[in-house]
Design an enzyme around this catalytic site. Sequence first.
Site, short mmCIF file in Angstrom:
data_model
loop_
_atom_site.label_atom_id
_atom_site.label_comp_id
_atom_site.label_asym_id
_atom_site.label_seq_id
_atom_site.Cartn_x
_atom_site.Cartn_y
_atom_site.Cartn_z
N GLU A 237 35.05 -21.83 -10.12
CA GLU A 237 34.32 -21.26 -8.98
C GLU A 237 32.90 -21.78 -9.09
OE1 GLU A 237 31.55 -19.47 -7.40
OE2 GLU A 237 32.09 -17.62 -8.43
N CYS A 274 26.70 -16.05 -6.09
CA CYS A 274 27.46 -17.13 -5.46
C CYS A 274 27.85 -16.79 -4.03
CB CYS A 274 28.69 -17.48 -6.29
SG CYS A 274 29.75 -16.08 -6.65
#
Length: 487
Positions: A237, A274
């Site tokens: 990720e 994020c």
Amino acid sequence: MIDTTADAIADTTALEVDAVVEAAATSAPAWAATGAAGRARVLDGIADRLDTRAADLIVLAQRETRLSEPRLTAELRRTTFQLRLFAETVRDGGYLDVRIDTADAEWPMGAPRPDLRRMHIPLGPVVNFAASNFPFAFSVAGGDTAAALAAGCPVIVKASPGHPALSRAIGAIITDALDEHRSPRGVFGLIFGLDAGVRALTHPAVAAAAFTGSGKGGRALFDIANARPVPIPFYGEMGSVNPVFVTAAAARNRAPQITAGLLSALSSSAGQLCTKPGLIAIPVGSPLLDELARSTPEPTGDLLNGAIEAGFIGAVEELRDHPRVRILSGGAAGRTLLLTTTAQDVLADPEALTHEMFGPAALIVTYRDDTELLDLARTVGGQLTVSVFGDEADDTASALVAEGVAAAGRVLWNSWPTGLSVTYAQQHGGPYPATTAPTATSVGTASIARFLRPVVFQSMPQELLPPELRDDNPLSVPRSVNGARAQ
């Protein structure tokens, strides 16, 4: 009592890494064979120990990360919640996806169907590269570790250099919980240092890896995982711009609310998320642009550490120095920053104008018409999230949602992407470059699937089948029998 001395921790040597991985490989069959109740007790036990020692852990985390006590308290609560949620998932057994097709001599395909019994089994030892921005929830005892342990896989955590002493303290808590429940030695290991992480990733006994961090670091490790003699799944990720598309009607009717929501999303955790929105598309001449220009930049607090601060400053300077970008508001240290440009300029130079700024800054992009807005939506590339602010009657709403589905793993309507919920239906992932595995999620109970693989047993005697596949279903796991749901 936890040792809160944040002293230097030496990198793990090559010999030590090999020993940790080999212990994980030795423990893998026994941990996989540990029943659902046993693995769930361990997960609950880790959560209980973290709760008991929360005060000391939060002090240590504050010392190493610059994060506030309220933020860390909330994050630790999230961490213990997700450990317990995975314990419930293991007890339920649905994650095994058990499917049974009994023998059928009249199967319509034209040939008899044999007895087929399918379920998921653990992959084996997993390397978890811990994140720096969530020292609890995406680190040593975070979601990747919880999912792998729940799946029946040993875990080797490569600690983040951003909070080494906290990592060591939490590693000891996990080990104590495993020992308390007499789990096999080697189910959990902790290593330090980049070279140690790479060595573990390339060890033949490692079966999968998970990573949360920068695109550069994630891509390098992804390439290493694929270059092994036997490639392994690498679930990286790697961040996201998380574009937000505001229709003309929404910008006209809800400018103050959208401004307030954006500034809050940017300042939360100093933008070190994020899921932070990094590109916001709004119509030229709308009241929203004036609202944003007049906005008072919110205080953000400190960035996590010097490395992240340097990376943020560099990303901002790169974007600010672009000849077609100017400052809209903010800019002082410790305050949110809004830069602006036009959709026409982004479409002409998307690579330079759509990169992530990991911190409290965003790029406001003005578009002239719906055609330009949709062209912009098609240009943003793989994302973790896409947000659409609009009205159901908007002519472009349906098209924007469709473009969001094509670009991201989570599409939001009139809401901000920060505040990611840990739950059953969550999807935290998306097409590359947001992640290396668009079919997977790193948050929520579905993330357990990353560390499992399906196996089918054909025409197997009952006594040789796993209990979950036997006719009497002694563990009462949910399953499908001949295409129908059964218990």
